[in-house]
Enzyme design. Structure first.
Site, PDB file in Angstrom:
ATOM      1  NE  ARG A 102      -2.821   1.462  -1.184  1.00 53.07           N
ATOM      2  CZ  ARG A 102      -3.341   1.103  -2.348  1.00 53.07           C
ATOM      3  NH1 ARG A 102      -4.091   0.039  -2.461  1.00 53.07           N
ATOM      4  NH2 ARG A 102      -3.097   1.801  -3.425  1.00 53.07           N
ATOM      5  CE  LYS A 137       0.239  28.423  -2.542  1.00 55.54           C
ATOM      6  NZ  LYS A 137      -0.410  29.218  -3.607  1.00 55.54           N
ATOM      7  CE  LYS A 169       4.551  34.266  -0.535  1.00 53.09           C
ATOM      8  NZ  LYS A 169       3.747  33.062  -0.849  1.00 53.09           N
ATOM      9  CD  GLU A 202       4.363  38.231  -2.287  1.00 55.36           C
ATOM     10  OE1 GLU A 202       3.459  38.990  -1.898  1.00 55.36           O
ATOM     11  OE2 GLU A 202       4.373  37.002  -2.100  1.00 55.36           O
ATOM     12  CG  ASP A 224       2.506  37.236  -5.675  1.00 52.15           C
ATOM     13  OD1 ASP A 224       2.507  36.081  -6.131  1.00 52.15           O
ATOM     14  OD2 ASP A 224       1.656  37.647  -4.868  1.00 52.15           O
TER      15      ASP A 224
END
Length: 285
Positions: A102, A137, A169, A202, A224
């Site tokens: 698995r 992410k 950021k 950023e 961005d």
């Protein structure tokens, strides 16, 4: 960036935790009906098409579960596969094959999906000189696997986590009191703590880029959520002062247009958070 030793440790932790989660105090289905001495063989069958990823990880899983198992590799990581292909054969104790099954399938199905999607982006960028990057992410607990899959698919890894690169950021900038203050405080922190970490900042506007360029020591500027025209302006403004990266909802339709604006990198969370597993099976032979 993360070292090989750190990365290998992450992989070992993933395997140990996944086996703990799946096996617990024993695979009682196998223990109940398969003798401990039984020897078997299984094949990894591809029932889809794309880029195969996770073969080397599967070897590590089998080694962890039972070092006596033997793998006959037929298709390497990064290869194109189609329905009906056999990636490898595994031989050894039947109980051990079933115990590892698995985890091997779960990992390889997801890794292959990520490698396939990444490779698609790489092909879309061909000839532009722009490289595709992943992001943070990722699925909690298996980031190392997902970033490994991006590399197999031909992409490049962004920072691994919060500890191996500085990335200022929008929230960092706002909490720090502005772009210049955020950069200066960061440089002071790195000096005081004797850390050698690259700094990415950023930018939300052309004005912020102009402000960033007044301060030395920035490795890359993250452009961005800019449109194409402003991205081109930003790239021209930055020149060779530092590297450039575009991000913000860039997809298969728009990625090449952003690359043609001249950025060095494009980062996309979709490489890891928006994929459909490749269909693979481990079948007894």
């Amino acid at each position: 960036m993360i070292t090989k030793i750190q990365f290998d440790k992450e992989i070992d932790l993933i395997i140990a935790n996944a086996i703990r989660e799946d096996v617990g105090d024993g695979d009682h289905s196998s223990l109940a009906c398969i003798p401990n001495s039984a020897i078997g063989k299984a094949k990894l069958l591809v029932k889809d098409e794309g880029i195969l990823a996770g073969v080397d990880f599967a070897k590590k899983v089998f080694e962890f579960v039972d070092p006596t198992m033997e793998i006959e590799e037929l298709i390497k990581d990064g290869s194109s596969v189609k329905y009906g292909d056999i990636a490898f054969y595994v031989s050894g104790r039947s109980q051990s094959i079933l115990k590892a099954e698995r985890l091997v399938l779960n990992a390889m199905q997801r890794m292959s999906a990520i490698a396939t999607k990444t490779n698609h982006f790489v092909q879309l960028l061909e000839g532009t000189g722009t490289k595709i990057l992943d992001t943070r992410k990722t699925t909690p607990g298996i980031r190392a696997l997902e970033k490994w899959a991006v590399k197999i698919g031909g992409g490049e890894n962004h920072r691994f986590a919060l500890y191996d690169m500085i990335m200022l950021k929008d929230n960092h900038i706002d909490f720090a009191g502005g772009v210049t203050k955020a950069i200066e405080k960061t440089k002071k922190y790195l000096t005081e703590t004797n850390r050698d970490l690259k700094i990415i900042v950023e930018a939300r506007t052309i004005e912020e880029i102009e402000e960033i360029l007044k301060t030395e020591g920035v490795y890359r500027i993250l452009i961005d959520n800019f449109n194409y025209e402003d991205t081109r302006k930003a790239v021209q403004l930055i020149g060779n002062t530092c590297l450039t990266e575009s991000s913000g909802g860039i997809n298969e339709t728009t990625v090449r247009k952003y690359a043609e604006c001249g950025v060095n990198y494009i980062s996309s969370g979709a490489l890891t958070h928006s994929v459909y597993n490749m269909d693979l099976s481990l079948k007894a032979v």
